[in-house]
Structure formats: structure tokens, C-alpha cells
Design an enzyme around this catalytic site. Sequence first.
Site, PDB file in Angstrom:
ATOM      1  N   ASP A 182       0.856  -1.179   0.000  1.00  0.00           N
ATOM      2  CA  ASP A 182       0.000   0.000   0.000  1.00  0.00           C
ATOM      3  C   ASP A 182       0.900   1.240   0.000  1.00  0.00           C
ATOM      4  O   ASP A 182       1.807   1.322  -0.827  1.00  0.00           O
ATOM      5  CB  ASP A 182      -0.969  -0.064   1.189  1.00  0.00           C
ATOM      6  CG  ASP A 182      -1.984   1.061   1.210  1.00  0.00           C
ATOM      7  OD1 ASP A 182      -2.988   0.967   0.486  1.00  0.00           O
ATOM      8  OD2 ASP A 182      -1.772   2.040   1.962  1.00  0.00           O
TER       9      ASP A 182
ATOM     10  N   HIS B 206      -6.999  -6.420  -1.551  1.00  0.00           N
ATOM     11  CA  HIS B 206      -5.930  -5.452  -1.311  1.00  0.00           C
ATOM     12  C   HIS B 206      -4.933  -5.890  -0.244  1.00  0.00           C
ATOM     13  O   HIS B 206      -3.746  -5.561  -0.337  1.00  0.00           O
ATOM     14  CB  HIS B 206      -6.548  -4.115  -0.896  1.00  0.00           C
ATOM     15  CG  HIS B 206      -5.545  -3.032  -0.676  1.00  0.00           C
ATOM     16  ND1 HIS B 206      -4.793  -2.506  -1.704  1.00  0.00           N
ATOM     17  CD2 HIS B 206      -5.156  -2.373   0.455  1.00  0.00           C
ATOM     18  CE1 HIS B 206      -3.999  -1.563  -1.227  1.00  0.00           C
ATOM     19  NE2 HIS B 206      -4.190  -1.465   0.076  1.00  0.00           N
TER      20      HIS B 206
END
Length: 328
Positions: free
Chosen positions: A104, A302
Site C-alpha cells: 500500500d 488489497h
Amino acid sequence: MPQPTPVQHRLVRTPGGRIHLVEQGTGPLVLFVHGFPESWYSWRHQLPALAAAGFRAVALDVRGYGRSSAPAAVDAYRMLDHVEDTAAVIEALGAGSAIVVGHDWGSPIAAHTALLRPDLVTAVGLLSVPYAPRGGPRPTEAFAGLGGDEEFYVGYFQQPGRAEAEIEPDVRGWLAGFYAGLSADTMPRGGEGSLFFVPEGGRLRDRFPAGVLPSWLTEADLDVYAGEFERTGMTGALNRYRNVDRDWADLAPWDGAPVTQPALFLGGTLDASTTWMREAIEAYPTTLPGLVSCHLLEGCGHWIQQERAEEVNRLLIDWLRSPAVGVG
């Protein structure tokens, strides 16, 4: 195969204050950098696996998170500050150099540390967010053009205090919804609307899944994450987003610059980061010419190193042991 040493918590001094880190194992240094809204704990599955494979695995709390320093000034969270922190940690650990792996927001931190400090970073692993060199229009101007009548989440995060007012009255519930909304087994399907856009007068959490945790996240795991943010607040974490325009200006000397070290990219096919940034992945022959291994995990969301811990560990270790990286 060596038995991993116990986990050790440490604080190291940096020019910006202190960085908290967690360390396990001995051998070549692999430094893990988390993203939003997480902590060192996001690498809990990787630390023992890499330690058992013969590596010194270290996961840090990024500035503004956990027990690391949280400067008051918004502009203390520029990318250049995060690069300085990461470099200072490598130097404080006395290893001389490191392989840096980020997820991320940790992915661009890892990539820019490799770009700006090639003397310290011998290889770089990027999870979920592809490397994209500095370029294009000013970021907030580009974000303002997205979503039509709705507001892109990065724009929503820009004003200090605004997102905090949404999150901090119910940190645990907000985190649970955010994690679920970007996880393969709990993310919304169909017409619920994008989680990344806020309707006028609404909140980001209005489109989060309610009352469900993804399979990778236990109640105890959620307690760890929530406990950290309930103690620190969310401002330090959100300030990373509030520096995207400053980063764009700071990094002008590196406009279009490639990251040349041996690299790994791992993403999930259900992750918006890899679908929206597909062109960045396609540009890797130019922007990431040292790419050794690239995998898009089918049906993964994610939170890749937590959703697919065993698979990610295997791919990481295989990459670390590859001749191009040359440390295994």
C-alpha cells in the site's frame, strides 16, 4: 533450516525522532513497510516465515503510527521524510544495506527509498500498489477530476480533521468496514457504489460492508489495529495523503526516473490498486527494468500479505533466493 529467534521490539533514533520496529531472525536484512491504515502487525505472517528461511526480518511502524514519532506538522509526512526514516532504520540496524518490501503506501515508500538511496537498498518488493514515477499533473488537480459529483477519497482526506471526525468516534468499526470493503471475500459486489468515492454530504464509511469480518482478520487482530489507532488517533496516518502535492514538487528532479534494483511486484486481481494502475504495471519494462518476478494473485483483494499469507511468503522467499537478488 534455522529456527527463528524470538520477536524483539526496538526503538531506533532517526532525524525525525524515533521509529518502532519488530525484528525476528538473523541473516540478510529484509525491511517491511506497511500502508494505511495498518502497522508493523500487518507483517505478522511474514516475520516468522522469513526468519525460518534464514533472513533478518524487520517490520517498522511508519512515522505517525504506533510507537513511532508522530510530528505535529502536516508537512512532516512528505515522501522525503519517509525515505529518510527508512534509510535511518537501515543504518541503525548496522546491516549496511537491505531489501525493502512495502505494501500500500509502504510500496511507494520502498520504491522511493530504492530510487533516492541506492547505496542502501539492494532490491525492492512492491505489494498491491505498483511503482509509478513522478509525473503528470499536480495530484490533487487530477483527483478533483475523478468521480463526477462524488469526491475521490484522497481528496476527502485532504482537509485536516475532516476524516478524523468520521473515523475517531468509532475507530474499531471504521477499520473493520474498511478492511472488509477491500478484502476479496467481503468486498461489495455489483451496484453498491465504489468505496473510493464519497457522495456529497456523505461519509466514506457509508458504503462499507457492515457486521462482517474478512476471513484473514480475527477479532483479536482487529483489537490490535484498533487499539493502536484509539491510542494515537488517525491524524499521523492521514497526513501521508495530505502531502501528495508536496511530494510532486519535491520529486521533480526524479521525474520519470526508473527504479533499477532487482524488483518484485505482487498484486491481487480484485484490488482496485492493480486495476486502476494497470498502465503502471504495463510500463514496468521502462520504469522497473530490474523486475525479476511479477504475480497477480487471482481472486485476491488489497490486503495481499494477510489474505494470502502462505502464497506471498513462498513468492517472497523464492524471489529473495533468486540469482538476481542473490541473498538467499
